[in-house]
Design a protein around this motif. Structure first.
Motif, PDB file in Angstrom:
ATOM      1  N   PRO A  38       0.816  -1.201   0.000  1.00  0.00           N
ATOM      2  CA  PRO A  38       0.000   0.000   0.000  1.00  0.00           C
ATOM      3  C   PRO A  38       0.851   1.252   0.000  1.00  0.00           C
ATOM      4  O   PRO A  38       0.363   2.341  -0.263  1.00  0.00           O
ATOM      5  N   ARG A  39       2.130   1.107   0.316  1.00  0.00           N
ATOM      6  CA  ARG A  39       3.054   2.240   0.293  1.00  0.00           C
ATOM      7  C   ARG A  39       3.840   2.166  -1.015  1.00  0.00           C
ATOM      8  O   ARG A  39       4.549   1.210  -1.266  1.00  0.00           O
ATOM      9  N   HIS A  40       3.674   3.141  -1.855  1.00  0.00           N
ATOM     10  CA  HIS A  40       4.365   3.118  -3.131  1.00  0.00           C
ATOM     11  C   HIS A  40       4.866   4.519  -3.450  1.00  0.00           C
ATOM     12  O   HIS A  40       4.411   5.505  -2.887  1.00  0.00           O
ATOM     13  N   HIS A  41       5.826   4.564  -4.321  1.00  0.00           N
ATOM     14  CA  HIS A  41       6.467   5.837  -4.654  1.00  0.00           C
ATOM     15  C   HIS A  41       5.978   6.356  -5.998  1.00  0.00           C
ATOM     16  O   HIS A  41       5.918   5.627  -6.967  1.00  0.00           O
ATOM     17  N   GLN A  42       5.623   7.614  -6.022  1.00  0.00           N
ATOM     18  CA  GLN A  42       5.252   8.268  -7.269  1.00  0.00           C
ATOM     19  C   GLN A  42       5.856   9.668  -7.229  1.00  0.00           C
ATOM     20  O   GLN A  42       5.601  10.439  -6.316  1.00  0.00           O
ATOM     21  N   GLY A  43       6.675   9.972  -8.219  1.00  0.00           N
ATOM     22  CA  GLY A  43       7.284  11.292  -8.291  1.00  0.00           C
ATOM     23  C   GLY A  43       8.145  11.612  -7.079  1.00  0.00           C
ATOM     24  O   GLY A  43       8.229  12.750  -6.654  1.00  0.00           O
ATOM     25  N   GLY A  44       8.772  10.562  -6.498  1.00  0.00           N
ATOM     26  CA  GLY A  44       9.649  10.775  -5.367  1.00  0.00           C
ATOM     27  C   GLY A  44       8.921  10.931  -4.055  1.00  0.00           C
ATOM     28  O   GLY A  44       9.545  11.080  -3.017  1.00  0.00           O
ATOM     29  N   LYS A  45       7.590  10.887  -4.069  1.00  0.00           N
ATOM     30  CA  LYS A  45       6.829  11.062  -2.836  1.00  0.00           C
ATOM     31  C   LYS A  45       6.263   9.731  -2.376  1.00  0.00           C
ATOM     32  O   LYS A  45       5.675   8.985  -3.148  1.00  0.00           O
ATOM     33  N   LYS A  46       6.424   9.437  -1.112  1.00  0.00           N
ATOM     34  CA  LYS A  46       5.902   8.193  -0.561  1.00  0.00           C
ATOM     35  C   LYS A  46       4.444   8.393  -0.194  1.00  0.00           C
ATOM     36  O   LYS A  46       4.076   9.338   0.490  1.00  0.00           O
ATOM     37  N   VAL A  47       3.586   7.497  -0.666  1.00  0.00           N
ATOM     38  CA  VAL A  47       2.153   7.596  -0.425  1.00  0.00           C
ATOM     39  C   VAL A  47       1.713   6.410   0.410  1.00  0.00           C
ATOM     40  O   VAL A  47       2.071   5.274   0.121  1.00  0.00           O
ATOM     41  N   VAL A  48       0.931   6.675   1.447  1.00  0.00           N
ATOM     42  CA  VAL A  48       0.462   5.616   2.326  1.00  0.00           C
ATOM     43  C   VAL A  48      -1.053   5.568   2.304  1.00  0.00           C
ATOM     44  O   VAL A  48      -1.715   6.566   2.549  1.00  0.00           O
ATOM     45  N   SER A  49      -1.598   4.404   1.961  1.00  0.00           N
ATOM     46  CA  SER A  49      -3.043   4.245   1.972  1.00  0.00           C
ATOM     47  C   SER A  49      -3.550   4.284   3.402  1.00  0.00           C
ATOM     48  O   SER A  49      -2.907   3.800   4.321  1.00  0.00           O
ATOM     49  N   THR A  50      -4.738   4.868   3.608  1.00  0.00           N
ATOM     50  CA  THR A  50      -5.329   4.897   4.943  1.00  0.00           C
ATOM     51  C   THR A  50      -6.025   3.586   5.272  1.00  0.00           C
ATOM     52  O   THR A  50      -6.403   3.356   6.404  1.00  0.00           O
ATOM     53  N   ASN A  51      -6.196   2.727   4.291  1.00  0.00           N
ATOM     54  CA  ASN A  51      -6.843   1.449   4.535  1.00  0.00           C
ATOM     55  C   ASN A  51      -5.939   0.500   5.297  1.00  0.00           C
ATOM     56  O   ASN A  51      -4.711   0.567   5.198  1.00  0.00           O
ATOM     57  N   GLU A  52      -6.555  -0.413   6.048  1.00  0.00           N
ATOM     58  CA  GLU A  52      -5.796  -1.446   6.740  1.00  0.00           C
ATOM     59  C   GLU A  52      -5.671  -2.707   5.886  1.00  0.00           C
ATOM     60  O   GLU A  52      -5.007  -3.649   6.270  1.00  0.00           O
ATOM     61  N   ILE A  53      -6.350  -2.735   4.767  1.00  0.00           N
ATOM     62  CA  ILE A  53      -6.297  -3.889   3.877  1.00  0.00           C
ATOM     63  C   ILE A  53      -5.750  -3.436   2.536  1.00  0.00           C
ATOM     64  O   ILE A  53      -6.140  -2.390   2.036  1.00  0.00           O
ATOM     65  N   HIS A  54      -4.835  -4.217   1.965  1.00  0.00           N
ATOM     66  CA  HIS A  54      -4.389  -3.884   0.621  1.00  0.00           C
ATOM     67  C   HIS A  54      -4.341  -5.171  -0.198  1.00  0.00           C
ATOM     68  O   HIS A  54      -4.470  -6.268   0.336  1.00  0.00           O
ATOM     69  N   PRO A  55      -4.185  -5.047  -1.500  1.00  0.00           N
ATOM     70  CA  PRO A  55      -4.415  -6.199  -2.377  1.00  0.00           C
ATOM     71  C   PRO A  55      -3.394  -7.320  -2.273  1.00  0.00           C
ATOM     72  O   PRO A  55      -3.657  -8.424  -2.733  1.00  0.00           O
ATOM     73  N   GLY A  56      -2.215  -7.043  -1.715  1.00  0.00           N
ATOM     74  CA  GLY A  56      -1.143  -8.021  -1.757  1.00  0.00           C
ATOM     75  C   GLY A  56      -1.418  -9.281  -0.970  1.00  0.00           C
ATOM     76  O   GLY A  56      -2.068  -9.264   0.062  1.00  0.00           O
ATOM     77  N   ASP A  57      -0.882 -10.424  -1.489  1.00  0.00           N
ATOM     78  CA  ASP A  57      -1.018 -11.679  -0.769  1.00  0.00           C
ATOM     79  C   ASP A  57       0.292 -12.112  -0.127  1.00  0.00           C
ATOM     80  O   ASP A  57       0.379 -13.173   0.468  1.00  0.00           O
ATOM     81  N   GLY A  58       1.331 -11.265  -0.255  1.00  0.00           N
ATOM     82  CA  GLY A  58       2.615 -11.591   0.346  1.00  0.00           C
ATOM     83  C   GLY A  58       3.513 -12.442  -0.520  1.00  0.00           C
ATOM     84  O   GLY A  58       4.664 -12.672  -0.182  1.00  0.00           O
ATOM     85  N   ASP A  59       3.002 -12.922  -1.632  1.00  0.00           N
ATOM     86  CA  ASP A  59       3.791 -13.789  -2.503  1.00  0.00           C
ATOM     87  C   ASP A  59       3.901 -13.236  -3.917  1.00  0.00           C
ATOM     88  O   ASP A  59       4.072 -13.982  -4.871  1.00  0.00           O
ATOM     89  N   GLY A  60       3.781 -11.916  -4.049  1.00  0.00           N
ATOM     90  CA  GLY A  60       3.968 -11.297  -5.344  1.00  0.00           C
ATOM     91  C   GLY A  60       2.738 -11.266  -6.218  1.00  0.00           C
ATOM     92  O   GLY A  60       2.820 -10.999  -7.411  1.00  0.00           O
ATOM     93  N   SER A  61       1.570 -11.532  -5.650  1.00  0.00           N
ATOM     94  CA  SER A  61       0.340 -11.522  -6.413  1.00  0.00           C
ATOM     95  C   SER A  61      -0.745 -10.817  -5.605  1.00  0.00           C
ATOM     96  O   SER A  61      -0.482 -10.292  -4.522  1.00  0.00           O
ATOM     97  N   TYR A  62      -1.966 -10.811  -6.132  1.00  0.00           N
ATOM     98  CA  TYR A  62      -3.095 -10.212  -5.436  1.00  0.00           C
ATOM     99  C   TYR A  62      -3.917 -11.289  -4.735  1.00  0.00           C
ATOM    100  O   TYR A  62      -3.946 -12.445  -5.157  1.00  0.00           O
ATOM    101  N   ALA A  63      -4.615 -10.884  -3.681  1.00  0.00           N
ATOM    102  CA  ALA A  63      -5.549 -11.780  -3.008  1.00  0.00           C
ATOM    103  C   ALA A  63      -6.747 -12.038  -3.917  1.00  0.00           C
ATOM    104  O   ALA A  63      -7.002 -11.317  -4.886  1.00  0.00           O
ATOM    105  N   HIS A  64      -7.517 -13.070  -3.582  1.00  0.00           N
ATOM    106  CA  HIS A  64      -8.580 -13.547  -4.468  1.00  0.00           C
ATOM    107  C   HIS A  64      -9.625 -12.491  -4.792  1.00  0.00           C
ATOM    108  O   HIS A  64     -10.068 -12.383  -5.937  1.00  0.00           O
ATOM    109  N   TYR A  65     -10.048 -11.723  -3.803  1.00  0.00           N
ATOM    110  CA  TYR A  65     -11.074 -10.708  -4.038  1.00  0.00           C
ATOM    111  C   TYR A  65     -10.654  -9.762  -5.153  1.00  0.00           C
ATOM    112  O   TYR A  65     -11.457  -9.383  -6.014  1.00  0.00           O
TER     113      TYR A  65
END
Length: 403
Positions: free
Chosen positions: A254-281
């Motif tokens: 959920p933390r990614h860089h765009q234009g040198g600025k670090k952006v943090v999502s306010t959500n507690e859930i993000h799409p990653g499954d921890g293994d380089g892919s997205y969760a099923h939903y």
């Protein structure tokens, strides 16, 4: 989002006997197996050569559900139990709530891969639990998970409670994992793509391995929880008793860089499954929204479906008879004969998987061959029209003998 009866969760949180722990682990096996017929039905409805990206996404989810069933079965074996895969498979009937622990609000049916089925069933099964103010990609407004005090909790809560119960039992009974019967557990490294978040070979040797396995199941299904008190980003915390460093794919954080600025999502859930892919939903979401999920600085969730196209051409989807059973087809008809052959192959698959988790893990080789046969038989069933000349309804591969 699937729900499970709160009294089951409450009992686990209090601690329970070994037999009750085995029953809970068996429930996990039952739950994971019960999602496979709906997803396979959707996959088999895709006409050969069409909707290739969508089919690949569904196939990856089916594979991970098989992995989850394996991890749950390995856990059950590690604490002295064995699942009856044949009995579980034959007990499943659709449309229905998933096993009798599951909330009646979600009726799961067997149907073709359409946007309706994706939204009302597949994404409903896999939807992460959300809190007030949280918003998922593709949503316009927050849709927090309804809370019914004392009645239902989420599947994620069930798995966390199962881990709590295992922790309590392990503390009071050092012999809990004394005989994990590793020779009976399935080595996932031989049969599944690499899974960094799972315990070594997918085998459960101790409580730390159980934590890794449960974390993998939850993260791949619902997505990684990033709120306070959550350890999902640490990918299971431990492996073989040693602290293990996270190796998450940066593109799904959920933390990614765009234009040198670090952006943090306010959500507690993000799409990653921890293994380089997205969760099923979120994989199902890509098919439903027709676009790949991408980071989006303008979206409240930090993500939106604005990437490369993910085509779902419903004209290239078989119009399956919903919730098909062998008994739906006229005896002696082409549809009945093809359906019976499919059902027989499915029963052989259940029998092989039962052998896999009851002392013969090498039977997985036969099971994989039967899975391929199942796909071929499903295609044969789909060649049989039903409902008369005025209908484009075709026979669907049946996972049930009768309703």
């Amino acid at each position: 989002m699937l729900s499970i009866r709160q009294n089951i969760i409450d009992q686990l949180l209090k601690g329970c006997s070994l037999e009750e722990l085995k029953k809970a682990a068996n429930t996990a096996v039952e739950l994971e197996l019960s999602t496979i017929p709906p997803y396979l039905t959707g996959l088999f409805s895709v006409m050969p050569g069409s909707n290739q990206r969508a089919a690949a996404l569904v196939q990856s989810i089916v594979t991970e559900e098989m992995l989850h069933m394996t991890l749950a079965a390995n856990l059950l074996i590690a604490i002295g139990g064995n699942p009856d895969i044949v009995a579980i498979g034959r007990s499943l009937s659709y449309p229905t709530p998933l096993p009798d622990k599951i909330d009646d609000d979600l009726q799961v049916g067997l149907a073709a891969l359409t946007k309706r089925q994706l939204k009302n069933v597949f994404m409903a099964i896999e939807r992460p639990e959300t809190k007030p103010g949280e918003i998922l990609p593709g949503e316009d407004v927050p849709q927090p998970t309804p809370v019914v005090p004392g009645e239902f909790g989420s599947i994620g809560q069930f798995y966390k409670a199962l881990l709590t119960a295992l922790t309590i039992a392990d503390a009071s009974n050092p012999e809990l994992f004394a005989n994990p019967r590793l020779e009976q557990q399935l080595d996932i490294s031989k049969w599944f793509p690499p899974v960094r978040t799972a315990p070594a070979e997918g085998k459960i040797r101790n409580l730390d391995d159980a934590a890794l396995a449960i974390n993998t199941i939850v993260a791949q299904g619902e997505g990684i929880q990033t709120g306070s008190g959550s350890h999902a980003n640490e990918e299971g915390l431990y492996q073989e008793g040693r602290s293990r460093k996270a190796h998450l794919n940066e593109s799904i954080l959920p933390r990614h860089h765009q234009g040198g600025k670090k952006v943090v999502s306010t959500n507690e859930i993000h799409p990653g499954d921890g293994d380089g892919s997205y969760a099923h939903y979120f994989k199902f979401g890509e098919i439903f929204h027709g676009r790949e999920l991408m980071p989006d600085l303008e979206a409240v969730s930090g993500w939106s479906y604005n990437g490369a196209p993910v085509q779902l051409d419903e004209s290239q989807i078989y119009n399956f008879l919903p919730n098909a059973a062998v008994s739906d087809y006229i005896p002696g008809s082409a549809a009945s004969i093809a359906a019976q052959r499919f059902y027989d192959a499915y029963q052989m698959l259940l029998t092989s998987l039962d052998q896999v988790f009851n002392g013969k893990p090498a039977a997985m080789d036969k099971a994989l061959g039967l899975m391929y046969q199942l796909k071929l038989q499903a295609h044969q069933v789909a060649q049989c029209p039903v409902g008369g000349n005025a209908s484009n309804l075709v026979a669907a591969p049946p996972f049930m003998l009768t309703h």
